[in-house]
Design a protein around this motif. Structure first.
Motif, mmCIF file in Angstrom:
data_model
loop_
_atom_site.group_PDB
_atom_site.id
_atom_site.type_symbol
_atom_site.label_atom_id
_atom_site.label_comp_id
_atom_site.label_asym_id
_atom_site.label_seq_id
_atom_site.Cartn_x
_atom_site.Cartn_y
_atom_site.Cartn_z
ATOM 1 N N VAL A 36 15.327 -67.508 15.346
ATOM 2 C CA VAL A 36 14.147 -67.050 16.170
ATOM 3 C C VAL A 36 14.178 -67.341 17.395
ATOM 4 O O VAL A 36 13.765 -66.762 18.209
ATOM 5 C CB VAL A 36 13.143 -67.494 15.047
ATOM 6 C CG1 VAL A 36 11.543 -67.058 15.969
ATOM 7 C CG2 VAL A 36 13.049 -66.713 13.694
ATOM 8 N N ALA A 37 14.415 -68.799 17.654
ATOM 9 C CA ALA A 37 14.372 -69.357 18.932
ATOM 10 C C ALA A 37 15.277 -68.673 19.866
ATOM 11 O O ALA A 37 15.205 -68.417 21.194
ATOM 12 C CB ALA A 37 14.763 -70.681 18.719
ATOM 13 N N VAL A 38 16.700 -68.270 19.274
ATOM 14 C CA VAL A 38 17.554 -67.522 20.162
ATOM 15 C C VAL A 38 16.887 -66.278 20.520
ATOM 16 O O VAL A 38 17.320 -65.616 21.619
ATOM 17 C CB VAL A 38 18.991 -67.402 19.495
ATOM 18 C CG1 VAL A 38 19.871 -66.591 20.132
ATOM 19 C CG2 VAL A 38 19.630 -68.844 19.469
ATOM 20 N N GLY A 39 16.319 -65.724 19.524
ATOM 21 C CA GLY A 39 15.969 -64.305 19.543
ATOM 22 C C GLY A 39 14.675 -64.186 20.639
ATOM 23 O O GLY A 39 14.703 -63.308 21.389
ATOM 24 N N ASN A 40 13.898 -65.596 20.818
ATOM 25 C CA ASN A 40 12.998 -65.478 21.749
ATOM 26 C C ASN A 40 13.757 -65.369 23.207
ATOM 27 O O ASN A 40 12.822 -64.788 24.274
ATOM 28 C CB ASN A 40 12.161 -66.734 21.634
ATOM 29 C CG ASN A 40 11.328 -66.463 20.512
ATOM 30 O OD1 ASN A 40 10.811 -65.475 19.988
ATOM 31 N ND2 ASN A 40 10.990 -67.557 19.900
ATOM 32 N N VAL A 41 14.830 -65.724 23.333
ATOM 33 C CA VAL A 41 15.693 -65.354 24.847
ATOM 34 C C VAL A 41 16.410 -64.375 24.520
ATOM 35 O O VAL A 41 16.423 -63.577 25.744
ATOM 36 C CB VAL A 41 16.514 -66.757 24.776
ATOM 37 C CG1 VAL A 41 17.249 -66.759 26.045
ATOM 38 C CG2 VAL A 41 15.834 -68.239 24.765
ATOM 39 N N ASP A 42 17.061 -63.937 23.505
ATOM 40 C CA ASP A 42 17.894 -62.685 23.564
ATOM 41 C C ASP A 42 18.047 -62.233 22.167
ATOM 42 O O ASP A 42 18.454 -62.776 21.378
ATOM 43 C CB ASP A 42 19.039 -63.066 24.133
ATOM 44 C CG ASP A 42 20.056 -61.790 24.264
ATOM 45 O OD1 ASP A 42 20.059 -60.720 23.527
ATOM 46 O OD2 ASP A 42 20.797 -61.697 25.280
ATOM 47 N N ASN A 43 17.126 -61.086 21.851
ATOM 48 C CA ASN A 43 17.143 -60.811 20.402
ATOM 49 C C ASN A 43 18.432 -60.145 19.883
ATOM 50 O O ASN A 43 18.798 -60.088 18.728
ATOM 51 C CB ASN A 43 15.968 -59.657 20.332
ATOM 52 C CG ASN A 43 15.698 -59.408 18.901
ATOM 53 O OD1 ASN A 43 15.264 -60.338 18.124
ATOM 54 N ND2 ASN A 43 15.686 -58.169 18.275
ATOM 55 N N ASP A 44 19.217 -59.526 20.791
ATOM 56 C CA ASP A 44 20.517 -58.948 20.489
ATOM 57 C C ASP A 44 21.322 -59.959 19.935
ATOM 58 O O ASP A 44 22.119 -59.810 18.728
ATOM 59 C CB ASP A 44 21.382 -58.222 21.561
ATOM 60 C CG ASP A 44 20.588 -56.890 21.857
ATOM 61 O OD1 ASP A 44 19.995 -56.327 21.076
ATOM 62 O OD2 ASP A 44 20.711 -56.623 23.128
ATOM 63 N N LEU A 45 21.498 -61.188 20.536
ATOM 64 C CA LEU A 45 22.006 -62.434 19.986
ATOM 65 C C LEU A 45 21.754 -62.972 18.473
ATOM 66 O O LEU A 45 22.397 -63.408 17.795
ATOM 67 C CB LEU A 45 22.133 -63.647 21.091
ATOM 68 C CG LEU A 45 22.926 -63.379 22.369
ATOM 69 C CD1 LEU A 45 22.564 -64.428 23.239
ATOM 70 C CD2 LEU A 45 24.395 -62.913 22.071
ATOM 71 N N ARG A 46 20.334 -62.772 18.275
ATOM 72 C CA ARG A 46 19.707 -63.225 17.065
ATOM 73 C C ARG A 46 20.319 -62.195 16.004
ATOM 74 O O ARG A 46 20.673 -62.795 14.941
ATOM 75 C CB ARG A 46 18.369 -63.104 17.125
ATOM 76 C CG ARG A 46 17.535 -63.275 15.604
ATOM 77 C CD ARG A 46 15.947 -63.083 15.524
ATOM 78 N NE ARG A 46 15.552 -63.410 14.612
ATOM 79 C CZ ARG A 46 14.149 -63.466 14.160
ATOM 80 N NH1 ARG A 46 13.351 -62.894 15.002
ATOM 81 N NH2 ARG A 46 13.791 -63.626 13.095
ATOM 82 N N MET A 47 20.343 -61.072 16.304
ATOM 83 C CA MET A 47 21.033 -59.920 15.468
ATOM 84 C C MET A 47 22.368 -60.390 14.991
ATOM 85 O O MET A 47 22.883 -60.352 13.970
ATOM 86 C CB MET A 47 20.821 -58.491 15.821
ATOM 87 C CG MET A 47 19.401 -57.981 16.060
ATOM 88 S SD MET A 47 18.527 -57.866 14.374
ATOM 89 C CE MET A 47 17.522 -59.242 14.508
ATOM 90 N N ALA A 48 23.260 -60.722 16.197
ATOM 91 C CA ALA A 48 24.415 -61.039 15.940
ATOM 92 C C ALA A 48 24.688 -62.330 14.964
ATOM 93 O O ALA A 48 25.646 -62.400 14.127
ATOM 94 C CB ALA A 48 25.255 -61.351 17.214
ATOM 95 N N MET A 49 23.835 -63.309 15.103
ATOM 96 C CA MET A 49 23.733 -64.614 14.242
ATOM 97 C C MET A 49 23.357 -64.012 12.833
ATOM 98 O O MET A 49 23.953 -64.686 12.018
ATOM 99 C CB MET A 49 22.713 -65.496 14.887
ATOM 100 C CG MET A 49 23.150 -66.161 16.363
ATOM 101 S SD MET A 49 21.737 -67.293 16.719
ATOM 102 C CE MET A 49 21.993 -68.661 15.599
ATOM 103 N N SER A 50 22.400 -63.369 12.871
ATOM 104 C CA SER A 50 22.197 -63.058 11.358
ATOM 105 C C SER A 50 23.228 -62.123 10.499
ATOM 106 O O SER A 50 23.647 -62.329 9.474
ATOM 107 C CB SER A 50 21.019 -61.831 11.419
ATOM 108 O OG SER A 50 19.902 -62.417 12.080
ATOM 109 N N LEU A 51 24.109 -61.499 11.395
ATOM 110 C CA LEU A 51 25.151 -60.659 10.997
ATOM 111 C C LEU A 51 26.357 -61.527 10.330
ATOM 112 O O LEU A 51 26.948 -61.501 9.341
ATOM 113 C CB LEU A 51 25.832 -59.788 11.853
ATOM 114 C CG LEU A 51 27.133 -59.101 11.604
ATOM 115 C CD1 LEU A 51 26.618 -57.939 10.629
ATOM 116 C CD2 LEU A 51 27.747 -58.506 12.762
ATOM 117 N N GLN A 52 26.500 -62.780 11.028
ATOM 118 C CA GLN A 52 27.378 -63.793 10.799
ATOM 119 C C GLN A 52 27.021 -64.301 9.153
ATOM 120 O O GLN A 52 27.879 -64.826 8.552
ATOM 121 C CB GLN A 52 27.694 -65.138 11.713
ATOM 122 C CG GLN A 52 27.860 -64.308 13.179
ATOM 123 C CD GLN A 52 28.967 -63.466 13.473
ATOM 124 O OE1 GLN A 52 29.982 -63.642 13.094
ATOM 125 N NE2 GLN A 52 28.446 -62.455 13.844
#
Length: 272
Positions: free
Chosen positions: A141-157
């Motif tokens: 969530v904290a990463v998503g507040n900076v860049d939501n696309d990276l949050r989605m990538a983390m969720s995928l992993q």
């Protein structure tokens, strides 16, 4: 002050930087004062919780419970969450089994209020289990507040390997992907499918996703797609296409703004 992840780049470059620094940044995030206090409260209190009602009545505990499964937005939906928890997961007619988002099923399975006479909150390892999930999700969530696309990538992993390991048919796994807000978004973008695909019948969607995955990655098996080398390519494709889409959107907005400004200037010139 809440820890803010360091993400100096967007897109795949940002992902590579985040991947290299992930362990250090996650440790710093978990060590923040706010997270340490919440961690201590959950450990001290969760063992005393015997019912779903007791859990939903404690907002701090409920926040951790929901956050661990990516359901933070439901913290005020106390009646709904209580019903999900009380009906459990063992009965096929239970609410969690009817919902397309299987995060609710994972939530009620983890707590066990509706399935066992003694809930899993009494286990000595329970606090560690939930807090580990919570810290992982909250960092996302904290990463998503900076860049939501990276949050989605983390969720995928996290989500794709977990799904691939389940004792389910290939078809059932694709239905789960389609029903997951994060996984469906990643696959839709990576496979360059239009948003309108989401309006189709779910069986049609599955056929489209599987056919396109076979053409692009050489397999439609989620287990194969979750292999490290394929998962890396899938992540790259998602991030590059998401970044390109964002650039096109910004460019279109700039063109529209420029046209409006020029039109306004021309009207002003005519009046003068």
């Amino acid at each position: 002050m809440t820890y803010q992840p360091v993400v100096p780049f967007s897109g795949f470059a940002g992902w590579r930087f985040l991947s290299r620094t992930m362990e250090t940044q996650q440790a710093a995030f978990a060590a923040s004062t706010e997270n340490q206090r919440l961690d201590a409260y959950f450990r001290e209190t969760i063992g005393q919780i015997d019912t779903a009602k007791a859990l939903v009545d404690d907002r701090r505990l409920l926040g951790v419970a929901l956050g661990a499964f990516g359901l933070d937005a439901d913290v005020d939906n106390k009646y709904f969450i209580r019903k999900v928890l009380e009906e459990g997961s063992l009965d096929r007619t239970a609410l969690a089994n009817k919902l397309s988002d299987k995060s609710y099923l994972a939530l009620t399975t983890a707590f066990g209020f509706g399935d066992y006479s003694v809930p899993r909150t009494k286990l000595s390892t329970f606090a560690d289990e939930i807090l580990t999930k919570f810290q992982t999700r909250e960092f996302e969530v904290a990463v998503g507040n900076v860049d939501n696309d990276l949050r989605m990538a983390m969720s995928l992993q996290r989500d794709l390997p977990e799904l691939a390991a389940k004792d389910m048919s290939e078809t059932a796994k694709w239905y789960t992907i389609i029903g997951s807000p994060s996984l469906s978004r990643v696959f839709q973008t990576a496979l360059n499918l239009p948003p309108s695909v989401g309006a189709l019948d779910v069986d049609q969607q599955r056929e489209i996703y599987m056919s396109k995955a076979q053409r692009v990655y050489g397999t439609a098996d989620p287990a194969e797609l979750s292999r490290p080398e394929t998962l890396e390519v899938l992540t790259r494709d998602y991030l590059l296409r998401a970044q390109l889409s964002s650039m096109i959107s910004v460019s279109s907005q700039n063109v529209a703004l420029s046209l409006l400004q020029n039109a306004g200037a021309q009207r002003l010139s005519l009046r003068l």
